[in-house]
Design a protein around this motif. Structure first.
Motif, PDB file in Angstrom:
ATOM      1  N   TYR A  29       0.837  -1.202   0.000  1.00  0.00           N
ATOM      2  CA  TYR A  29       0.000   0.000   0.000  1.00  0.00           C
ATOM      3  C   TYR A  29       0.869   1.249   0.000  1.00  0.00           C
ATOM      4  O   TYR A  29       2.053   1.206   0.349  1.00  0.00           O
ATOM      5  CB  TYR A  29      -0.945   0.033   1.205  1.00  0.00           C
ATOM      6  CG  TYR A  29      -0.254   0.201   2.546  1.00  0.00           C
ATOM      7  CD1 TYR A  29      -0.059   1.462   3.104  1.00  0.00           C
ATOM      8  CD2 TYR A  29       0.188  -0.905   3.263  1.00  0.00           C
ATOM      9  CE1 TYR A  29       0.565   1.621   4.327  1.00  0.00           C
ATOM     10  CE2 TYR A  29       0.813  -0.763   4.495  1.00  0.00           C
ATOM     11  CZ  TYR A  29       0.999   0.511   5.022  1.00  0.00           C
ATOM     12  OH  TYR A  29       1.623   0.660   6.236  1.00  0.00           O
ATOM     13  N   PRO A  40       4.745  12.110   7.117  1.00  0.00           N
ATOM     14  CA  PRO A  40       5.167  10.958   6.318  1.00  0.00           C
ATOM     15  C   PRO A  40       6.322  11.273   5.376  1.00  0.00           C
ATOM     16  O   PRO A  40       7.199  10.443   5.162  1.00  0.00           O
ATOM     17  CB  PRO A  40       3.902  10.591   5.536  1.00  0.00           C
ATOM     18  CG  PRO A  40       2.786  11.129   6.353  1.00  0.00           C
ATOM     19  CD  PRO A  40       3.307  12.380   6.992  1.00  0.00           C
ATOM     20  N   ASN A  56       7.037   3.602   5.737  1.00  0.00           N
ATOM     21  CA  ASN A  56       6.604   2.708   4.675  1.00  0.00           C
ATOM     22  C   ASN A  56       7.440   2.910   3.407  1.00  0.00           C
ATOM     23  O   ASN A  56       7.881   4.026   3.130  1.00  0.00           O
ATOM     24  CB  ASN A  56       5.116   2.985   4.376  1.00  0.00           C
ATOM     25  CG  ASN A  56       4.471   1.886   3.573  1.00  0.00           C
ATOM     26  OD1 ASN A  56       4.599   0.711   3.893  1.00  0.00           O
ATOM     27  ND2 ASN A  56       3.772   2.258   2.524  1.00  0.00           N
ATOM     28  N   VAL A  77      -7.610   2.934   2.792  1.00  0.00           N
ATOM     29  CA  VAL A  77      -7.436   3.579   4.099  1.00  0.00           C
ATOM     30  C   VAL A  77      -7.251   2.551   5.207  1.00  0.00           C
ATOM     31  O   VAL A  77      -6.364   2.691   6.061  1.00  0.00           O
ATOM     32  CB  VAL A  77      -8.635   4.502   4.396  1.00  0.00           C
ATOM     33  CG1 VAL A  77      -8.590   4.997   5.835  1.00  0.00           C
ATOM     34  CG2 VAL A  77      -8.662   5.679   3.424  1.00  0.00           C
ATOM     35  N   VAL A  96       5.130   6.132  -0.230  1.00  0.00           N
ATOM     36  CA  VAL A  96       4.502   7.252   0.478  1.00  0.00           C
ATOM     37  C   VAL A  96       3.961   8.255  -0.530  1.00  0.00           C
ATOM     38  O   VAL A  96       4.642   8.613  -1.507  1.00  0.00           O
ATOM     39  CB  VAL A  96       5.518   7.952   1.415  1.00  0.00           C
ATOM     40  CG1 VAL A  96       4.928   9.223   2.000  1.00  0.00           C
ATOM     41  CG2 VAL A  96       5.934   7.015   2.539  1.00  0.00           C
ATOM     42  N   GLN A 113      -3.859   0.972   6.230  1.00  0.00           N
ATOM     43  CA  GLN A 113      -2.823   1.833   6.794  1.00  0.00           C
ATOM     44  C   GLN A 113      -2.886   1.957   8.317  1.00  0.00           C
ATOM     45  O   GLN A 113      -1.910   2.377   8.938  1.00  0.00           O
ATOM     46  CB  GLN A 113      -2.930   3.232   6.180  1.00  0.00           C
ATOM     47  CG  GLN A 113      -2.765   3.265   4.679  1.00  0.00           C
ATOM     48  CD  GLN A 113      -2.757   4.673   4.140  1.00  0.00           C
ATOM     49  OE1 GLN A 113      -2.024   5.537   4.640  1.00  0.00           O
ATOM     50  NE2 GLN A 113      -3.570   4.938   3.123  1.00  0.00           N
ATOM     51  N   SER A 131       1.334   4.838   1.752  1.00  0.00           N
ATOM     52  CA  SER A 131       0.959   5.605   2.938  1.00  0.00           C
ATOM     53  C   SER A 131       0.427   6.973   2.520  1.00  0.00           C
ATOM     54  O   SER A 131       1.088   7.701   1.770  1.00  0.00           O
ATOM     55  CB  SER A 131       2.173   5.806   3.866  1.00  0.00           C
ATOM     56  OG  SER A 131       2.523   4.607   4.511  1.00  0.00           O
ATOM     57  N   SER A 132      -0.749   7.299   2.991  1.00  0.00           N
ATOM     58  CA  SER A 132      -1.333   8.607   2.715  1.00  0.00           C
ATOM     59  C   SER A 132      -1.831   9.204   4.020  1.00  0.00           C
ATOM     60  O   SER A 132      -1.802   8.561   5.068  1.00  0.00           O
ATOM     61  CB  SER A 132      -2.479   8.482   1.704  1.00  0.00           C
ATOM     62  OG  SER A 132      -3.516   7.659   2.214  1.00  0.00           O
ATOM     63  N   THR A 133      -2.305  10.422   3.967  1.00  0.00           N
ATOM     64  CA  THR A 133      -2.769  11.109   5.167  1.00  0.00           C
ATOM     65  C   THR A 133      -4.282  10.958   5.326  1.00  0.00           C
ATOM     66  O   THR A 133      -4.980  10.514   4.421  1.00  0.00           O
ATOM     67  CB  THR A 133      -2.404  12.597   5.091  1.00  0.00           C
ATOM     68  OG1 THR A 133      -2.814  13.110   3.809  1.00  0.00           O
ATOM     69  CG2 THR A 133      -0.906  12.793   5.239  1.00  0.00           C
ATOM     70  N   ASP A 134      -4.770  11.345   6.494  1.00  0.00           N
ATOM     71  CA  ASP A 134      -6.188  11.226   6.822  1.00  0.00           C
ATOM     72  C   ASP A 134      -7.019  12.105   5.884  1.00  0.00           C
ATOM     73  O   ASP A 134      -6.879  13.330   5.893  1.00  0.00           O
ATOM     74  CB  ASP A 134      -6.396  11.666   8.282  1.00  0.00           C
ATOM     75  CG  ASP A 134      -7.810  11.442   8.768  1.00  0.00           C
ATOM     76  OD1 ASP A 134      -8.708  11.219   7.940  1.00  0.00           O
ATOM     77  OD2 ASP A 134      -8.025  11.505   9.990  1.00  0.00           O
ATOM     78  N   GLN A 165      -3.547   7.167  10.487  1.00  0.00           N
ATOM     79  CA  GLN A 165      -2.955   8.048   9.484  1.00  0.00           C
ATOM     80  C   GLN A 165      -2.612   9.398  10.107  1.00  0.00           C
ATOM     81  O   GLN A 165      -3.291   9.865  11.021  1.00  0.00           O
ATOM     82  CB  GLN A 165      -3.931   8.261   8.318  1.00  0.00           C
ATOM     83  CG  GLN A 165      -4.221   7.021   7.498  1.00  0.00           C
ATOM     84  CD  GLN A 165      -5.294   7.292   6.455  1.00  0.00           C
ATOM     85  OE1 GLN A 165      -6.456   7.512   6.787  1.00  0.00           O
ATOM     86  NE2 GLN A 165      -4.898   7.275   5.187  1.00  0.00           N
TER      87      GLN A 165
END
Length: 372
Positions: A177, A236, A246, A223, A249, A226, A179-182, A229
């Motif tokens: 996956y 990140p 991760n 989502v 990113v 992860q 990594s992303s933010t909320d 987040q």
């Protein structure tokens, strides 16, 4: 739907009050005319360093402008009481359009600069993705991610161990996956869902409840895998260039460009150290991505002066590039400034489909479904 956003906004505002930016020179309280003017507004946090840059402060002062800026999440700005502010400067056109409608100002907002979303990969991870048909490498440090294939892999819950060439000692184990933010609090996280939903919706922008429901399973998978987040893309990104976190990113291209330009031009040991870690970084441009359109909504004539200065003033455009942003219009400025870093960055975005972003209300609904 708006309750969760209200809670998130409260947290953001408390943080913003504690760390409000006050930048510029007090040259007068301003009347919106041709003289000196102090303007205040709300901005996306990714522009905080730009407005705090002493060279930007000086260039704005030369334009007769002092800027007082407070960071607020772009997708939460429409819940902010903007009375008394001169401008709002979110990171996407969607929230800008919503703010424009609420302000009742029929004039068009201004988009001084923009930045596409990219995926950062450790070299070993990029090579494995390429060997398994999920990406292609165009040079040692730049390539392309095939979004449809990647999204299918996530939807099927594929792991790194199932990919040919993945080695656990390189950190390539567990779920595959990015990594992303909320997406409920962060612009980059929300735009990630916008790009993914466009692919999942057969190349159409999600615009109604049926499409939200149809794309929800994929977005939940993106989502849920992860866990917790972060609320800002800065965390990140800094983890990645420090060699932790991760192997894949999500980031803004502007973060990469700013790191490379700053690392080359600055004597700061921290910047130089991060630039050294970047040697093993590969920048993957998704073949379908969303662009962060930094769009200024003027609420007063002083706010419009600021937007026009950021758009038209050559020095401010040059400084925007130094912070990694692509100025609106001609690409020559970005190409020239990043020429020494062409091993990482593409001067043009040919072959990269930049998708339209759903409306703010639709994207909020998508984010809430994704968070489950």
């Amino acid at each position: 739907m708006r309750r969760v956003w209200g809670i998130a906004l409260g947290v953001l505002l408390l943080a913003g009050v504690a760390a409000a930016l006050v930048v510029g020179r007090d040259t007068g309280d301003g009347d919106g005319g041709g003289g000196s003017v102090t303007v205040s507004g709300v901005i996306g946090s990714e522009k905080a360093e730009f407005f705090a840059d002493p060279d930007v402060v000086a260039a704005l002062a030369d334009e007769g402008l002092t800027v007082r800026a407070q960071s607020v999440g772009s997708w939460a700005m429409d819940d902010v009481d903007l009375a008394g502010y001169d401008f709002a400067f979110p990171s996407s056109q969607g929230p800008a359009d919503a703010l424009r409608g609420e302000s009742g100002d029929p004039s068009a907002p201004l988009r001084p600069f923009y930045s596409p979303l990219v995926v950062l990969a450790h070299r070993e991870a990029a090579e494995v993705l390429a060997a398994n048909g999920l990406a292609t490498l165009e040079a040692d440090n730049v390539g392309r991610l095939f979004m449809a294939d990647y999204l299918s892999a996530v939807e099927e819950s594929r792991t790194w161990q199932e990919l040919e060439g993945a080695m656990a000692q390189d950190g390539l184990s567990g779920a595959l996956y990015v990594s992303s933010t909320d997406p409920l609090t962060s612009n980059s996280g929300a735009l990630y869902l916008a790009a993914a939903s466009f692919v999942a919706n057969d190349g159409q922008v999600v615009a109604d409840e049926a499409a939200i429901e149809r794309t929800a399973p994929l977005l939940r998978a993106l989502v849920r895998v992860q866990g917790t987040q972060q609320s800002s893309s800065d965390g990140p990104f800094r983890d990645f260039v420090s060699g932790v976190g991760n192997p894949l990113v999500l980031a803004y291209e502007s973060q990469v460009a700013s790191l490379l330009i700053g690392g080359a031009d600055s004597g700061d040991e921290g910047d130089a150290g991060h630039a050294a870690h970047a040697e093993s970084m590969v920048v993957l441009y998704p073949d379908t991505t969303a662009t962060s359109d930094h769009t200024l909504v003027p609420l007063t004539e002083g706010g419009r002066r600021l937007g026009e200065a950021l758009t038209d003033d050559p020095e401010l455009r040059r400084l925007a590039v130094r912070h990694g942003f692509r100025p609106q219009g001609a690409t020559a400025e970005f190409t020239e400034a990043t020429a020494a870093h062409s091993a990482y960055l593409r001067d043009g975005l040919d072959g990269v489909r930049q998708v339209p972003v759903p409306t703010a209300d639709v994207l909020r609904a998508m984010a809430e479904r994704a968070r489950g």
